[in-house]
Design a protein around this motif. Structure first.
Motif, PDB file in Angstrom:
ATOM      1  N   ALA A  57       0.861  -1.181   0.000  1.00  0.00           N
ATOM      2  CA  ALA A  57       0.000   0.000   0.000  1.00  0.00           C
ATOM      3  C   ALA A  57       0.898   1.230   0.000  1.00  0.00           C
ATOM      4  N   GLU A  58       0.340   2.363  -0.398  1.00  0.00           N
ATOM      5  CA  GLU A  58       1.080   3.627  -0.328  1.00  0.00           C
ATOM      6  C   GLU A  58       1.164   4.078   1.126  1.00  0.00           C
ATOM      7  N   THR A  59       2.377   4.258   1.605  1.00  0.00           N
ATOM      8  CA  THR A  59       2.575   4.619   3.001  1.00  0.00           C
ATOM      9  C   THR A  59       3.035   6.059   3.215  1.00  0.00           C
ATOM     10  N   ARG A  60       3.607   6.693   2.204  1.00  0.00           N
ATOM     11  CA  ARG A  60       4.065   8.078   2.383  1.00  0.00           C
ATOM     12  C   ARG A  60       4.304   8.706   1.019  1.00  0.00           C
ATOM     13  N   SER A  61       4.121  10.012   0.951  1.00  0.00           N
ATOM     14  CA  SER A  61       4.369  10.776  -0.264  1.00  0.00           C
ATOM     15  C   SER A  61       5.352  11.896   0.049  1.00  0.00           C
ATOM     16  N   PHE A  62       6.304  12.112  -0.871  1.00  0.00           N
ATOM     17  CA  PHE A  62       7.327  13.146  -0.696  1.00  0.00           C
ATOM     18  C   PHE A  62       7.277  14.079  -1.899  1.00  0.00           C
ATOM     19  N   LYS A  63       6.954  15.330  -1.667  1.00  0.00           N
ATOM     20  CA  LYS A  63       6.880  16.328  -2.728  1.00  0.00           C
ATOM     21  C   LYS A  63       8.271  16.867  -3.050  1.00  0.00           C
ATOM     22  N   HIS A  64       8.445  17.304  -4.278  1.00  0.00           N
ATOM     23  CA  HIS A  64       9.710  17.899  -4.698  1.00  0.00           C
ATOM     24  C   HIS A  64       9.625  19.407  -4.494  1.00  0.00           C
ATOM     25  N   LYS A  65       9.998  19.862  -3.291  1.00  0.00           N
ATOM     26  CA  LYS A  65       9.939  21.284  -2.935  1.00  0.00           C
ATOM     27  C   LYS A  65      11.317  21.741  -2.465  1.00  0.00           C
ATOM     28  N   TYR A  66      12.265  21.700  -3.360  1.00  0.00           N
ATOM     29  CA  TYR A  66      13.639  21.959  -2.965  1.00  0.00           C
ATOM     30  C   TYR A  66      14.149  23.283  -3.523  1.00  0.00           C
ATOM     31  N   TYR A  67      15.182  23.798  -2.854  1.00  0.00           N
ATOM     32  CA  TYR A  67      15.844  25.032  -3.259  1.00  0.00           C
ATOM     33  C   TYR A  67      17.153  24.691  -3.957  1.00  0.00           C
ATOM     34  N   THR A  68      17.651  25.637  -4.743  1.00  0.00           N
ATOM     35  CA  THR A  68      18.953  25.482  -5.374  1.00  0.00           C
ATOM     36  C   THR A  68      19.991  26.378  -4.709  1.00  0.00           C
ATOM     37  N   HIS A  69      19.749  27.665  -4.697  1.00  0.00           N
ATOM     38  CA  HIS A  69      20.691  28.599  -4.077  1.00  0.00           C
ATOM     39  C   HIS A  69      19.896  29.578  -3.220  1.00  0.00           C
ATOM     40  N   GLY A  70      20.068  29.478  -1.927  1.00  0.00           N
ATOM     41  CA  GLY A  70      19.363  30.392  -1.035  1.00  0.00           C
ATOM     42  C   GLY A  70      17.872  30.176  -1.083  1.00  0.00           C
ATOM     43  N   GLU A  71      17.131  31.213  -1.488  1.00  0.00           N
ATOM     44  CA  GLU A  71      15.674  31.149  -1.545  1.00  0.00           C
ATOM     45  C   GLU A  71      15.150  30.840  -2.939  1.00  0.00           C
ATOM     46  N   SER A 137       5.550  16.705  10.040  1.00  0.00           N
ATOM     47  CA  SER A 137       6.962  16.850  10.371  1.00  0.00           C
ATOM     48  C   SER A 137       7.879  16.488   9.212  1.00  0.00           C
ATOM     49  N   LEU A 138       7.297  16.149   8.055  1.00  0.00           N
ATOM     50  CA  LEU A 138       8.132  15.794   6.917  1.00  0.00           C
ATOM     51  C   LEU A 138       8.898  17.009   6.434  1.00  0.00           C
ATOM     52  N   PRO A 139      10.193  16.892   6.258  1.00  0.00           N
ATOM     53  CA  PRO A 139      10.967  18.040   5.788  1.00  0.00           C
ATOM     54  C   PRO A 139      10.727  18.301   4.309  1.00  0.00           C
ATOM     55  N   ASP A 140      10.769  19.544   3.903  1.00  0.00           N
ATOM     56  CA  ASP A 140      10.647  19.896   2.496  1.00  0.00           C
ATOM     57  C   ASP A 140      11.823  20.764   2.062  1.00  0.00           C
TER      58      ASP A 140
END
Length: 477
Positions: A57-71, A137-140
């Motif tokens: 079953a699907e237990t967790r989803s992780f979105k692609h919300k990442y930074y490259t340089h600073g903000e 609490s999942l980090p993004d």
């Protein structure tokens, strides 16, 4: 066990001895037999895989919300916001999506690439342990990955170097170069770039056909690297000699390769094309008539068309209109060396027996129009589970994943000679194919080499953890 029993003493007196009860044949419980013998045979693993499929079953989803340089947000996240803000008719699937992913040999790290050009390396233990915490609490940010590099070009393939597990290799369908990154150095620039040298096929093609679609390493020599091209050739580099290719596996100029795979013997090479043809080369020289014509060209040993092989299946030909489709992916079964799985553009998946060059297994999902879906996902990349001959592939039309039983026996539900009228009961009941509903549509997936957990990359550039369901047992007191 009966041979260790002692005969009972005769009764007192001169009466006749009591008749000995007939010897009973004890039922051999398969689970105890496995524990006593210390080995797990293929049939027992096949029976137990049914419980494994039922637990997914699907237990967790992780979105692609990442930074490259600073903000500054990365290009994958920017493209996700652009597609989310546009109308349904203006959605562009070429902007985003996880195009490929792969675990390293020990399953410690997961590397993934996106159509927008992001290369990301995750720690699998961090992803897996997050299932037990609250979703809020999942980090993004940077705590969710070990390495994140945003490139100005789309990436379509990623591989770990089996001889150097700190090295990741990527390719792009819009570039004729291979990019190598060392995860030990946090740098946006690749530490090495391999390029194509002089080639008679490469010079005849347009700029749109000079990309590299897939990569492959040999397991016995970490310096040999292969890349499939859209120009009708597979290029090989020996990194000890030069940064330009030294050998070509040639086919027809109109062939556009989509996926390549090297057999476990590191001698037989397979390549799949957009026109549905599978080419086979022998790296030791190929056909006898062409083995010594050129020192850097290898002619194909054999070529087969998948639609022709499917037409030889009588039961399929009677009820289906078989047409030639693009082969999106090929991959060898890690637990059965002669099974080469293929996945077609129309959503069909099957197994090619490389010993007989015949299709032994096939799965034909319902067409997209039957589910009321107009759009169909392209460029899907399935995966094998490490030990159970289970093939996981994302659905081409709806949000979900098929886990298919490709066990190398007629007891497999996908075997072309499987008889539906003969079914077992109880413990001997055959494994059935399962469909796992997911929150997003899957483009690519990769199975952990030890735990059989599956990470799926979606069309929205998310990562989905597909694993065993966790149940909390509460004390009624």
């Amino acid at each position: 066990m009966d041979k260790f029993l002692l005969a009972a003493a005769p009764p007192p007196g001169n009466g006749p001895a009591a008749p000995r009860p007939p010897t009973q044949r004890w039922h051999r419980w398969s689970r105890i037999a496995v524990e006593l013998e210390g080995r797990i045979d293929a049939r027992f693993r096949h029976r137990e895989s049914r419980r494994l499929l039922d637990s997914y079953a699907e237990t967790r989803s992780f979105k692609h919300k990442y930074y490259t340089h600073g903000e500054e947000r990365c290009q994958t996240y920017v493209n996700r916001m652009i597609n989310a803000s546009t109308m349904v008719g203006c959605y562009n699937p070429a902007r985003e999506g996880v195009s490929a992913m792969e675990f390293d040999r020990k399953g410690v790290y997961l590397a993934s690439v996106t159509i927008s050009g992001c290369l990301t390396v995750h720690d699998f233990e961090t992803l897996y342990c997050s299932m037990y915490g609250p979703s809020c609490s999942l980090p993004d940010d940077s705590s969710n990955y070990l390495l994140h590099i945003s490139n100005p070009m789309p990436l379509c393939s990623v591989r770990w170097n089996p001889g150097n597990q700190d090295e990741i290799v990527c390719s792009s369908s819009q570039r004729d170069k291979v990019f190598l990154f060392d995860i030990g150095y946090v740098s946006a620039a690749p530490n090495e770039i391999l390029q194509i040298g002089k080639s008679k096929f490469h010079t005849l093609c347009s700029e749109s056909r000079k990309g590299l679609t897939d990569l492959a390493f040999t397991s016995d020599d970490k310096s040999w690297l292969f890349a499939s091209g859209l120009d009708g050739a597979v290029y090989m580099w020996d990194r000890r000699l030069s940064k330009t290719h030294c050998r070509e596996l040639t086919a027809l100029p109109e062939s556009q390769f989509t996926s390549i795979k090297l057999n476990m013997d590191n001698r037989t090479f397979f390549g799949a094309t957009k026109n549905g043809t599978m080419h086979v080369w022998d790296l030791r020289g190929g056909k006898a008539s062409a083995a010594f014509q050129s020192h850097n060209e290898v002619q194909p040993l054999s070529s087969v068309k998948i639609s022709t092989l499917l037409g030889k299946i009588t039961s399929l030909k009677e009820q289906s209109n078989i047409i030639s489709c693009e082969i999106l992916s090929i991959d060898f079964n890690p637990s059965c060396s002669y099974q080469l799985a293929f996945h077609l553009d129309d959503g069909w998946s099957g197994v090619l027996n490389v010993n007989t060059l015949s299709v032994s297994h096939l799965h034909c999902p319902p067409p997209a129009w039957l589910d009321g879906t107009d759009s169909v996902l392209h460029k899907r990349k399935p995966t094998w589970l490490a030990t159970s001959s289970i093939y996981a592939v994302g659905s081409s039309s709806i949000s979900g994943m098929y886990v298919l039983d490709f066990h190398p026996d007629t007891s497999s539900a996908c075997h072309v000679d499987y008889n539906e009228e003969i079914k077992g009961s109880g413990e001997n009941q055959p494994t059935e194919n399962k469909f796992i509903p997911l929150s997003e549509r899957v483009l690519s997936c990769s199975a952990h080499p030890l735990s059989d957990s599956i990470i799926a990359g979606t069309e929205f550039s998310s990562l989905l953890m597909v694993s065993q369901k966790n149940e909390t047992i509460r004390n009624p007191e």
